[in-house]
Design an enzyme around this catalytic site. Structure first.
Site, short mmCIF file in Angstrom:
data_model
loop_
_atom_site.label_atom_id
_atom_site.label_comp_id
_atom_site.label_asym_id
_atom_site.label_seq_id
_atom_site.Cartn_x
_atom_site.Cartn_y
_atom_site.Cartn_z
N THR C 14 0.58 -1.26 0.05
CA THR C 14 -0.05 -0.21 0.01
C THR C 14 1.07 1.40 0.01
O THR C 14 1.98 1.00 0.29
CB THR C 14 -0.92 0.01 1.29
OG1 THR C 14 -0.05 0.04 2.38
CG2 THR C 14 -1.79 -1.08 1.38
N ASP C 15 0.30 2.38 -0.26
CA ASP C 15 0.76 3.71 -0.32
C ASP C 15 0.04 4.64 0.82
O ASP C 15 -0.96 4.19 1.43
CB ASP C 15 1.16 4.33 -1.65
CG ASP C 15 -0.01 4.51 -2.31
OD1 ASP C 15 -1.06 4.72 -1.68
OD2 ASP C 15 -0.13 4.57 -3.65
N ALA C 16 0.51 6.13 0.98
CA ALA C 16 -0.38 6.85 1.66
C ALA C 16 -1.57 7.21 1.27
O ALA C 16 -2.21 7.79 2.28
CB ALA C 16 0.58 7.99 1.82
N ALA C 17 -2.07 6.94 0.33
CA ALA C 17 -3.40 6.92 -0.09
C ALA C 17 -4.24 5.84 0.41
O ALA C 17 -5.53 5.94 0.39
CB ALA C 17 -3.71 7.11 -1.58
N GLY C 18 -3.76 4.86 1.04
CA GLY C 18 -4.47 3.97 1.74
C GLY C 18 -4.86 2.45 0.81
O GLY C 18 -5.31 1.70 1.44
#
Lengths: 145, 145, 145, 145
Positions: C14-18
């Site tokens: 995952t990344d910081a956008a969830g």
């Protein structure tokens, strides 16, 4: 003399908690190690393709004090040092949040610190060997006085 | 005006074939996209934490012409362009092997090219919305004349 | 006959956008491709270490319809097919969100689809060669009737 | 009771040295930790999206004894344990090369071992808090008797 590597945090470095994924910060330390090799005149493509010398990591550790988010800039100080065994060395990393690509000041506290221990081997025979001259040179360039 | 992003290939980018792992080159394109946003004055931490605007990728593609190995330097040209839909834009990437952080010359051929199509949404409601002004500004800064 | 690969989404994906970082979903497609090779009896360590056959990716593309979050389970359908050139093949991937490790039903719609085009080369000489027999066998096992 | 997670090594895990990239093995340990949470009945999407509980890693370390290559299967034993501080716990990982998804035998020696120390915080306020009940339950399920 200290070596610093500057690195912007990218979206790919982060996880769903919104901060850098823990293992990715060790990758960023390894980037800093690679940059310090290049800055000592070592040709990375030759180094990583060598049939006679490989220096895999035997131990890695990292402590996290503050999270990092996308777009922030980090300064990684790389400090290698020789170890008693002639086939090994260790590298310490201190990571600082900075506003521009300049070393942190005395007042700055690291947001993380890490270390890696490397063992030099002959990759074909997979047994230990002494560190090659270019690594000894690198150690003397960036290591403690 | 063209935006270029310069990136050294690190060990973490490579795979057991000795070259950059295919999906990692798309990550490097995304880094270039992020760098072009910063160069247009956009604050990445604010952008990626926004509750009202998110611009996920709806389509990505990449063509590989030459492999890249550890230690090589790549220049990524970023060319965004508006699309007929007011909620979308597209970005093209041309990647060149270079010897220093300078744009490639006319004689240089890309070693890869990629594109991404982005759709602007309200991340809370998850429906489409028009591109925000700062993206329109970014499009006019780095896009075609 | 269709090949399915089942994969839980991990935090690292995952990344910081969830949600899953776009390029990581292509890596998951490649995992599915590798699993389909193993399921056809191919020894991956031998394959990826071969001095006479390498099959790098020349083109990859992916369309995203729905986001994936940490902990979700995805089923990846792998469909390889021969191409007119005897040195090339293409693989299509359809990704579905599923509740257990079972193929999606007729009613399920893919949350993403991707394809990769591979070119067989001699990695030492770096020129094209025909696909080896074990790939032709794999194509006949998982490809269209 | 011991928890084991089984994981095939994929091409994306490897680097140009032909073996798993050091930091990626810590990611695989984190996958094993996530799988042990799921096996204790914890819903990962809820856990990682919580506004009241986050459990970031404060320290991680790993020792490498033998390299892993693409296609090999690894068994990761996960052993969490409580710590004196009610806001912290630690997890130990022993990694074994195995031929099938079954626990290693007494004769098998680990190819790597790792540990992570986690600190429970309120992610909104970013201060420490006691471990929630579902983590205490997980500790009692997979921890030492």
């Amino acid at each position: 003399m200290a070596f610093f590597y500057y690195r912007t945090i990218y979206f790919a470095d982060t996880d769903a908690a919104g901060v850098v994924y823990f293992a990715n910060l060790l990758s960023i330390c390894h980037e800093a190690y690679e940059a310090s090799l290049v800055a000592a005149g070592i040709q990375l493509p030759d180094f990583f393709r060598s049939q006679t010398v490989a220096i895999p990591i035997a131990h890695a550790q990292i402590d996290f004090f503050q999270p990092l988010t996308c777009g922030q800039l980090v300064a990684v100080q790389v400090q290698p040092q020789a170890l008693p065994q002639p086939s090994e060395f260790q590298t310490q990393y201190h990571l600082y949040r900075v506003d521009r690509s300049e070393p942190p000041t005395e007042a700055d506290r690291p947001i993380a610190q890490a270390s890696t221990r490397h063992v030099c081997i002959n990759p074909t025979l997979r047994h230990r060997r002494d560190l090659p001259d270019f690594i000894t040179h690198w150690l003397s360039q960036w290591g403690p006085d």
